[in-house]
Design a protein around this motif. Structure first.
Motif, PDB file in Angstrom:
ATOM      1  N   ARG A   1       0.870  -1.211   0.207  1.00 39.17           N
ATOM      2  CA  ARG A   1      -0.188   0.043  -0.006  1.00 39.17           C
ATOM      3  C   ARG A   1       0.952   1.128  -0.157  1.00 39.17           C
ATOM      4  N   VAL A   2       0.526   2.254  -0.902  1.00 34.50           N
ATOM      5  CA  VAL A   2       1.126   3.497  -0.928  1.00 34.50           C
ATOM      6  C   VAL A   2       0.156   4.594  -0.746  1.00 34.50           C
ATOM      7  N   ILE A   3      -1.037   4.367  -0.930  1.00 38.40           N
ATOM      8  CA  ILE A   3      -2.047   5.197  -0.521  1.00 38.40           C
ATOM      9  C   ILE A   3      -2.919   5.000   0.555  1.00 38.40           C
ATOM     10  N   LYS A   4      -2.911   5.959   1.408  1.00 36.26           N
ATOM     11  CA  LYS A   4      -3.589   5.653   2.882  1.00 36.26           C
ATOM     12  C   LYS A   4      -5.155   5.640   2.517  1.00 36.26           C
ATOM     13  N   ARG A   5      -5.865   5.122   3.321  1.00 34.87           N
ATOM     14  CA  ARG A   5      -7.436   5.122   3.036  1.00 34.87           C
ATOM     15  C   ARG A   5      -7.953   6.659   3.474  1.00 34.87           C
ATOM     16  N   GLU A   6      -7.155   7.310   4.441  1.00 33.95           N
ATOM     17  CA  GLU A   6      -7.553   8.705   4.626  1.00 33.95           C
ATOM     18  C   GLU A   6      -7.414   9.629   3.333  1.00 33.95           C
ATOM     19  N   GLU A   7      -6.262   9.331   2.593  1.00 33.66           N
ATOM     20  CA  GLU A   7      -6.239   9.891   1.371  1.00 33.66           C
ATOM     21  C   GLU A   7      -7.259   9.962   0.154  1.00 33.66           C
ATOM     22  N   GLY A   8      -7.770   8.587   0.390  1.00 27.09           N
ATOM     23  CA  GLY A   8      -8.868   8.351  -0.671  1.00 27.09           C
ATOM     24  C   GLY A   8     -10.196   9.188  -0.091  1.00 27.09           C
ATOM     25  N   GLU A   9     -10.287   9.049   1.386  1.00 29.61           N
ATOM     26  CA  GLU A   9     -11.670   9.464   1.600  1.00 29.61           C
ATOM     27  C   GLU A   9     -11.574  11.237   1.636  1.00 29.61           C
ATOM     28  N   LYS A  10     -10.430  11.634   1.642  1.00 23.71           N
ATOM     29  CA  LYS A  10     -10.238  13.194   1.682  1.00 23.71           C
ATOM     30  C   LYS A  10     -10.459  13.812   0.167  1.00 23.71           C
ATOM     31  N   LEU A  11     -10.022  12.842  -0.728  1.00 22.77           N
ATOM     32  CA  LEU A  11     -10.174  13.444  -2.024  1.00 22.77           C
ATOM     33  C   LEU A  11     -11.664  13.043  -2.403  1.00 22.77           C
ATOM     34  N   ALA A  12     -12.273  12.028  -2.181  1.00 27.37           N
ATOM     35  CA  ALA A  12     -13.653  11.821  -2.353  1.00 27.37           C
ATOM     36  C   ALA A  12     -14.563  13.072  -1.807  1.00 27.37           C
ATOM     37  N   LYS A  13     -14.178  13.145  -0.654  1.00 26.75           N
ATOM     38  CA  LYS A  13     -15.081  14.347   0.299  1.00 26.75           C
ATOM     39  C   LYS A  13     -14.915  15.535  -0.486  1.00 26.75           C
ATOM     40  N   GLU A  14     -13.452  16.086  -1.102  1.00 26.39           N
ATOM     41  CA  GLU A  14     -13.553  17.207  -1.796  1.00 26.39           C
ATOM     42  C   GLU A  14     -14.381  17.370  -3.056  1.00 26.39           C
ATOM     43  N   TYR A  15     -14.753  16.247  -3.638  1.00 21.88           N
ATOM     44  CA  TYR A  15     -15.337  16.296  -5.168  1.00 21.88           C
ATOM     45  C   TYR A  15     -17.018  15.853  -4.398  1.00 21.88           C
ATOM     46  N   GLY A  16     -17.147  15.339  -3.226  1.00 19.00           N
ATOM     47  CA  GLY A  16     -18.644  15.071  -2.949  1.00 19.00           C
ATOM     48  C   GLY A  16     -18.754  13.955  -3.593  1.00 19.00           C
ATOM     49  N   VAL A  17     -18.048  12.819  -3.434  1.00 18.37           N
ATOM     50  CA  VAL A  17     -18.555  11.321  -3.942  1.00 18.37           C
ATOM     51  C   VAL A  17     -18.059  10.522  -2.893  1.00 18.37           C
ATOM     52  N   PRO A  18     -19.139   9.431  -2.708  1.00 20.51           N
ATOM     53  CA  PRO A  18     -18.902   8.397  -2.018  1.00 20.51           C
ATOM     54  C   PRO A  18     -17.377   7.504  -2.364  1.00 20.51           C
ATOM     55  N   PHE A  19     -16.845   6.930  -1.333  1.00 23.73           N
ATOM     56  CA  PHE A  19     -15.666   5.967  -1.513  1.00 23.73           C
ATOM     57  C   PHE A  19     -15.710   4.955  -0.531  1.00 23.73           C
TER      58      PHE A  19
END
Ligand code: GDP
Ligand code: MG
Length: 176
Positions: free
Chosen positions: A132-150
């Motif tokens: 793993r190189v991308i933390k779950r939190e990074e995915g969550e943050k990006l999704a939140k920024e664009y207003g999409v579920p993750f």
């Protein structure tokens, strides 16, 4: 007729994301409950698969389109986006470039997809904990920024694959 051919409403769903993030494997996992490792699926390639799921007693048919060989976002035709009602956008948690490219995919989507398209971001290969190189939190943050579920998924173990498609089906049904 098979049970699968019986439905109340039908939607077109597209899988998007860089090459090798696991789009085809996620589709095969959802449709057949199987995982074929190696390059087998990538070589064969598939166009679309239908699967009927039940949401609040309504049979929702998902016609799920895979993109093979058109992964570079510039070469996916805009017409291809236009008639999709939902887009599952995938990156690979072991690939930083696939995650970094999500912004470019979303820019493209917002430009060419239907305005009310249902979008979901998936971080696939969650079974590969050591790589793993991308933390779950990074995915969550990006999704939140664009207003999409993750969600983080694994086509290999099956974790969250069905849940992701069910969430999309539910969203589509409620918007119909
Ligand atoms: P696509 O190009 O996005 O369709 O990616 P594929 O579905 O062909 O998968 C690319 C590679 O990643 C193949 O070698 C798969 O076996 C592997 N793969 C796909 N999903 C997973 C997953 O969830 N976990 C693991 N460990 N490998 C996966
Ligand atoms: Mg593929």
């Amino acid at each position: 007729a098979s049970v699968n051919e019986c439905f109340d409403i039908s939607f077109k769903v597209m899988l998007l994301g860089d090459s090798a993030v696991g789009k085809t494997c996620v589709l095969v996992r959802f449709k057949d409950g199987a995982f074929l490792g190696g390059n087998f699926i990538a070589t064969v390639g598939i166009d679309f698969r239908n699967k009927v799921v039940t949401v609040d007693n309504v049979k929702v048919k998902l016609q799920i389109w895979d993109t093979a060989g058109q992964e570079r976002f510039r070469s996916v035709t805009h017409a291809y986006y236009r008639d999709a009602q939902a887009l599952l956008l995938l990156y690979d948690i072991t690939s930083k470039s696939s995650f970094d490219n999500i912004r470019a995919w979303l820019t493209e989507i917002h430009e060419y997809a239907q305005k009310d398209v249902v979008i979901m971001l998936l971080g696939n290969k969650s079974d590969m904990v050591a790589e793993r190189v991308i933390k779950r939190e990074e995915g969550e943050k990006l999704a939140k920024e664009y207003g999409v579920p993750f969600m983080e998924t694994s086509a290999k173990t099956g974790v969250n694959v069905e849940l992701a498609f069910l969430a999309v089906a539910k969203d589509l049904k409620h918007r119909a």
